[in-house]
Design a protein around this motif. Sequence first.
Motif, PDB file in Angstrom:
ATOM      1  N   GLY A   1       1.491  -1.384   0.051  1.00 28.24           N
ATOM      2  CA  GLY A   1       0.052   0.131  -0.107  1.00 28.24           C
ATOM      3  C   GLY A   1       1.017   1.302   0.098  1.00 28.24           C
ATOM      4  O   GLY A   1       0.691   2.391  -0.577  1.00 28.24           O
ATOM      5  N   VAL A   2       1.875   1.233   0.617  1.00 28.80           N
ATOM      6  CA  VAL A   2       2.701   2.077   0.876  1.00 28.80           C
ATOM      7  C   VAL A   2       3.332   2.764  -0.352  1.00 28.80           C
ATOM      8  O   VAL A   2       3.070   3.491  -1.058  1.00 28.80           O
ATOM      9  CB  VAL A   2       3.631   2.045   1.985  1.00 28.80           C
ATOM     10  N   SER A   3       3.786   1.594  -1.120  1.00 32.32           N
ATOM     11  CA  SER A   3       4.165   1.797  -2.506  1.00 32.32           C
ATOM     12  C   SER A   3       3.581   2.760  -3.122  1.00 32.32           C
ATOM     13  O   SER A   3       4.076   2.776  -4.343  1.00 32.32           O
ATOM     14  CB  SER A   3       5.365   0.624  -2.910  1.00 32.32           C
ATOM     15  N   ARG A   4       2.680   2.314  -3.917  1.00 33.72           N
ATOM     16  CA  ARG A   4       1.258   2.976  -4.605  1.00 33.72           C
ATOM     17  C   ARG A   4       0.826   4.153  -4.027  1.00 33.72           C
ATOM     18  O   ARG A   4       0.477   5.314  -4.846  1.00 33.72           O
ATOM     19  CB  ARG A   4      -0.292   1.821  -4.337  1.00 33.72           C
ATOM     20  N   THR A   5       1.352   4.285  -2.875  1.00 35.42           N
ATOM     21  CA  THR A   5       0.748   6.221  -2.503  1.00 35.42           C
ATOM     22  C   THR A   5       2.201   6.810  -2.984  1.00 35.42           C
ATOM     23  O   THR A   5       2.432   8.301  -3.536  1.00 35.42           O
ATOM     24  CB  THR A   5       0.308   6.417  -1.383  1.00 35.42           C
ATOM     25  N   VAL A   6       3.467   5.943  -2.969  1.00 32.55           N
ATOM     26  CA  VAL A   6       4.425   6.354  -3.426  1.00 32.55           C
ATOM     27  C   VAL A   6       4.048   7.086  -4.548  1.00 32.55           C
ATOM     28  O   VAL A   6       4.719   8.242  -5.706  1.00 32.55           O
ATOM     29  CB  VAL A   6       5.640   6.376  -3.777  1.00 32.55           C
ATOM     30  N   LEU A   7       3.273   6.275  -5.259  1.00 32.01           N
ATOM     31  CA  LEU A   7       3.450   5.972  -6.886  1.00 32.01           C
ATOM     32  C   LEU A   7       2.612   7.445  -7.729  1.00 32.01           C
ATOM     33  O   LEU A   7       2.748   7.687  -8.115  1.00 32.01           O
ATOM     34  CB  LEU A   7       3.287   4.874  -7.385  1.00 32.01           C
ATOM     35  N   ALA A   8       1.482   7.304  -6.695  1.00 31.80           N
ATOM     36  CA  ALA A   8       0.882   8.126  -6.990  1.00 31.80           C
ATOM     37  C   ALA A   8       1.419   9.891  -7.112  1.00 31.80           C
ATOM     38  O   ALA A   8       0.942  10.843  -6.971  1.00 31.80           O
ATOM     39  CB  ALA A   8      -0.429   8.356  -6.177  1.00 31.80           C
TER      40      ALA A   8
ATOM     41  N   LEU B   1      10.535   6.854  -9.151  1.00 32.47           N
ATOM     42  CA  LEU B   1       9.759   6.398  -8.353  1.00 32.47           C
ATOM     43  C   LEU B   1       8.406   6.276  -9.315  1.00 32.47           C
ATOM     44  O   LEU B   1       7.874   5.205  -9.008  1.00 32.47           O
ATOM     45  CB  LEU B   1       9.533   7.098  -7.106  1.00 32.47           C
ATOM     46  N   ALA B   2       8.138   6.760  -9.852  1.00 34.27           N
ATOM     47  CA  ALA B   2       6.587   6.701 -10.416  1.00 34.27           C
ATOM     48  C   ALA B   2       6.922   5.377 -11.496  1.00 34.27           C
ATOM     49  O   ALA B   2       5.647   5.058 -12.359  1.00 34.27           O
ATOM     50  CB  ALA B   2       5.921   7.754 -11.791  1.00 34.27           C
ATOM     51  N   ALA B   3       8.087   4.731 -12.120  1.00 34.38           N
ATOM     52  CA  ALA B   3       8.023   4.285 -13.395  1.00 34.38           C
ATOM     53  C   ALA B   3       7.459   2.237 -12.536  1.00 34.38           C
ATOM     54  O   ALA B   3       7.829   2.245 -11.313  1.00 34.38           O
ATOM     55  CB  ALA B   3       9.393   3.194 -13.588  1.00 34.38           C
ATOM     56  N   VAL B   4       6.973   2.049 -13.616  1.00 33.79           N
ATOM     57  CA  VAL B   4       6.107   0.571 -13.638  1.00 33.79           C
ATOM     58  C   VAL B   4       7.054  -0.590 -14.177  1.00 33.79           C
ATOM     59  O   VAL B   4       7.364   0.008 -15.944  1.00 33.79           O
ATOM     60  CB  VAL B   4       4.759   0.316 -14.300  1.00 33.79           C
ATOM     61  N   HIS B   5       7.241  -1.358 -13.651  1.00 33.38           N
ATOM     62  CA  HIS B   5       7.897  -2.384 -14.184  1.00 33.38           C
ATOM     63  C   HIS B   5       7.037  -3.289 -15.714  1.00 33.38           C
ATOM     64  O   HIS B   5       6.197  -3.200 -15.511  1.00 33.38           O
ATOM     65  CB  HIS B   5       8.327  -3.337 -12.829  1.00 33.38           C
ATOM     66  N   PRO B   6       8.036  -3.292 -17.164  1.00 29.12           N
ATOM     67  CA  PRO B   6       7.253  -3.386 -18.409  1.00 29.12           C
ATOM     68  C   PRO B   6       6.767  -4.913 -18.321  1.00 29.12           C
ATOM     69  O   PRO B   6       5.604  -5.434 -18.652  1.00 29.12           O
ATOM     70  CB  PRO B   6       7.991  -3.798 -18.737  1.00 29.12           C
ATOM     71  N   ARG B   7       7.972  -6.314 -17.164  1.00 33.18           N
ATOM     72  CA  ARG B   7       7.299  -7.182 -16.862  1.00 33.18           C
ATOM     73  C   ARG B   7       6.236  -7.570 -15.722  1.00 33.18           C
ATOM     74  O   ARG B   7       5.291  -8.101 -16.311  1.00 33.18           O
ATOM     75  CB  ARG B   7       8.433  -8.225 -16.504  1.00 33.18           C
ATOM     76  N   PHE B   8       6.493  -6.706 -14.847  1.00 41.21           N
ATOM     77  CA  PHE B   8       5.445  -7.426 -13.407  1.00 41.21           C
ATOM     78  C   PHE B   8       4.385  -6.388 -13.589  1.00 41.21           C
ATOM     79  O   PHE B   8       3.952  -7.099 -12.586  1.00 41.21           O
ATOM     80  CB  PHE B   8       6.329  -7.967 -11.880  1.00 41.21           C
TER      81      PHE B   8
END
Length: 414
Positions: free
Chosen positions: A287-294, A305-312
């Motif tokens: 959950g914390v990582s998703r708020t960091v993402l936003a 920190l907004a990068a999304v892994h292309p595979r996972f």
Amino acid sequence: MATHGDALRRRLGLGDSVIIGLGSMVGAGIFAALAPAAAAAGSWLLLALAVAALLAYCNAMSSARLAARYPVSGGTYVYGRERLGAFWGYLAGWGFVAGKTASCAAMALTVGGYAWPEYSRVVAVAAVVAITGINYAGVQKSALATRIVVAAVLAVLAVVVGVGLFGNHSAATALPDRIGPRGVLEAAGLLFFAFAGYARIATLGEEVRDPRRTIPRAIMIALGLALTVYALVAVAALAVLGSAGLAHAIAPLARVISLAGIPGLAPAVRVGAVLAAAGTLLALILGVSRTVLAMARDRYLPGALAAVHPRFGVPHRAESAVGAVVAIVAGTFDLRAAIGFSSFTVLVYYLIANASAATLTEAEDRPARWVPLVGAAGCVVVGFSLPIGSVLAGLAVLAIGGCWYAARGWSTHD
């Protein structure tokens, strides 16, 4: 907003969403929070549990309505920004990241304390590294791991309830009846720490299928199940230990098993505590990582920190950064300090959520008008009933966040 390339995949259904929320609530809190709550509330422990449950219900209803309307990652960071303004959304996100990072460290330390007390910090750091790796591999694998942990923990708690309710009650002792309203509210704040995990479902809004229908249902189902479990465990613990015995117990649920007449099962309870804390840690980092993402998407945190892994399909840089910070905190800070600080900042987070929900209209499927009002008032009253050190530390960190926001605004205009 996320671009097409940065969007997360909607892979979570109702079952996985409930399990993630339930895994966040029925975790280390039930093994750790009962004793300090009993010390604060005494024989009024069940009243404190009811207050915490009412506050959690109001927060859940407000969060569910907001999450259904804004089904993207970020939780109250998004709701506050959209309903109250950019600063309030930012403050909610800042408080959530700070408070839940402390919660992660507390859960890691709980794993270490139960698994290998002599090397608790080393075990705590190792647990953070391992669980960050699980989250890195994808949210579906996290949901599967959480499902296994929740099943094991519920089995252990069922044993505690059964043995506690029908075992030997001769050792029960009560605290002197001198507990006032402040003690009940303080205990409610400690017990709310164990309820707060339902928001993990909302922070995963961008990864949930049919979010308008799934998120509210998942939140309420998970909350109802957690409340039932907590009430049964509290009744069993009070029956065996009494309020005084519960207040002074180091490992209260293991103590329940021992004094109820089956000490051979106490090691299994300790294993259950380790699994519970690990499961909570898994969902918290998620959950914390998703708020960091936003927040990174909106440039309140570094854009990398907004990068999304292309595979996972996960925010791998945000998860790695959160894991690193949690490992540092777990290796250096005290468990009680981490829990107290987390409780206050999380209540501020939900204060903003309730204020945001109060602005919804009937056309936006708002909750009953009393829900966000009671929720907001409860967050303030219970939050300021926590120990003064926790309150001051929380206010200081929120003030630092406000200064950072102001400095960022000035630098933008220069």
